[in-house]
Design an enzyme around this catalytic site. Structure first.
Site, PDB file in Angstrom:
ATOM      1  CG  LEU A  49      -1.980   1.120   1.242  1.00 55.36           C
ATOM      2  CD1 LEU A  49      -3.259   0.630   1.922  1.00 55.36           C
ATOM      3  CD2 LEU A  49      -1.492   2.399   1.927  1.00 55.36           C
ATOM      4  CB  ILE A  50       2.200   3.260  -2.493  1.00 57.16           C
ATOM      5  CG1 ILE A  50       2.965   1.947  -2.661  1.00 57.16           C
ATOM      6  CG2 ILE A  50       3.140   4.460  -2.657  1.00 57.16           C
ATOM      7  CD1 ILE A  50       3.356   1.640  -4.098  1.00 57.16           C
ATOM      8  CE1 TYR A 110       9.205  18.319   1.967  1.00 56.69           C
ATOM      9  CE2 TYR A 110      11.599  18.514   1.951  1.00 56.69           C
ATOM     10  CZ  TYR A 110      10.443  17.829   1.592  1.00 56.69           C
ATOM     11  OH  TYR A 110      10.541  16.668   0.877  1.00 56.69           O
ATOM     12  CB  SER A 164      13.744  15.034   2.012  1.00 58.25           C
ATOM     13  OG  SER A 164      14.527  15.971   1.298  1.00 58.25           O
ATOM     14  N   GLY A 188       0.020   8.722  -1.519  1.00 59.15           N
ATOM     15  CA  GLY A 188       0.483   9.811  -2.384  1.00 59.15           C
ATOM     16  C   GLY A 188       0.861   9.365  -3.773  1.00 59.15           C
ATOM     17  CB  CYS A 189      -0.295   6.663  -5.840  1.00 59.27           C
ATOM     18  SG  CYS A 189       0.533   5.487  -4.768  1.00 59.27           S
ATOM     19  CB  SER A 190      -1.945  12.082  -7.387  1.00 62.30           C
ATOM     20  OG  SER A 190      -1.123  12.963  -6.635  1.00 62.30           O
TER      21      SER A 190
END
Length: 246
Positions: free
Chosen positions: A5-6, A140, A127, A8-10
């Site tokens: 399951l991932i 961020y 990141s 933020g796949c847009s």
């Protein structure tokens, strides 16, 4: 057949990672606020489910709809670029709600089943700013550094239950639509006093070492499948270089 399951796949990393696992025979549950079937090839191993990581009711509905999973990839995130002095605290909190608390909430929701089954992998995407902080992304960086520490601590907490927890650290990559996905929250966040400094910072970005989504998809795949206790997986040439310097 294993299931990943991932979130933020847009676009960007999430989309590429979903396609990467799909190509390798996994069942993929790809989530985003509004499911987009047009982004994916037709497959009976693909499920598209809605998810807003900032809403507890959305997370609860996802857990019920998804069922047991083998791998959770917390990829959903938003960017924030600007001088911290000019950034409203409401904007900083918005970034933390998605990048930090969203990751924690989704993790917490899927953990009981993984712990009870004695297996599973959780991969949190952070990141390279956690390896080498950059200017103009203080809020961020703080949100991703919190996830970094959370992941490292959780890895120790869950090792006795057969659940492995991993970090993937992407380098700088404009192809991730970092600024596009940040919307109006970055408008006016580089005031005139910071403009010369910002120009210098932007001029220092090297297009020859950018991270592309395929780099991140490969790192997530390795983290999810190598079976090791390794914690961190830098993704992209600059992130790999920074990790070697540590």
């Amino acid at each position: 057949m294993k299931t990943v399951l991932i979130t933020g796949c847009s676009s960007g990393y999430g989309l590429e990672t979903a396609l990467h696992f799909l190509d390798r025979g996994w069942t993929v549950i790809a989530t985003m606020r509004t499911p987009r079937p047009d982004l994916f090839p037709a497959s009976d191993r693909l499920r598209l489910l809605p998810l807003d990581v900032t809403r507890p009711d959305s997370i609860a509905a996802l857990v019920q709809a998804a069922g047991p999973i083998d791998v959770l990839v917390n990829n959903a995130g938003i960017g924030l670029l600007g001088a911290f002095e000019a950034t409203p605290m409401a904007t900083v909190r918005e970034v933390f709600e998605t990048n930090t608390f969203g990751t924690m909430a989704v993790t917490q929701a899927f953990l009981p089943d993984m712990r009870e089954r004695g297996s599973g992998v959780i991969v949190n995407v952070t990141s390279s700013v956690t390896l080498a902080p950059m200017p103009l992304v203080a809020g961020y960086t703080a949100s991703k550094t919190a996830v970094q520490g959370f992941t490292a601590s959780l890895a120790h907490e869950l090792e006795g239950f057969g659940v492995r927890v991993k970090l993937v650290e992407p380098g700088y990559g404009p192809s991730t639509r970092f600024t596009d996905n940040s919307g109006d929250r970055m408008n006016g966040l580089i005031p005139p006093a910071y403009a010369p400094f910002a120009e210098t910072v932007f001029a220092g970005f090297r297009p020859d070492i950018v991270t592309v989504p395929a780099d991140v998809a490969s790192a997530v795949w390795q983290a999810a499948t190598d079976g090791s206790d390794r914690l961190s997986y830098p993704a992209g040439p600059d992130a790999v270089a920074l990790a070697r310097q540590d």
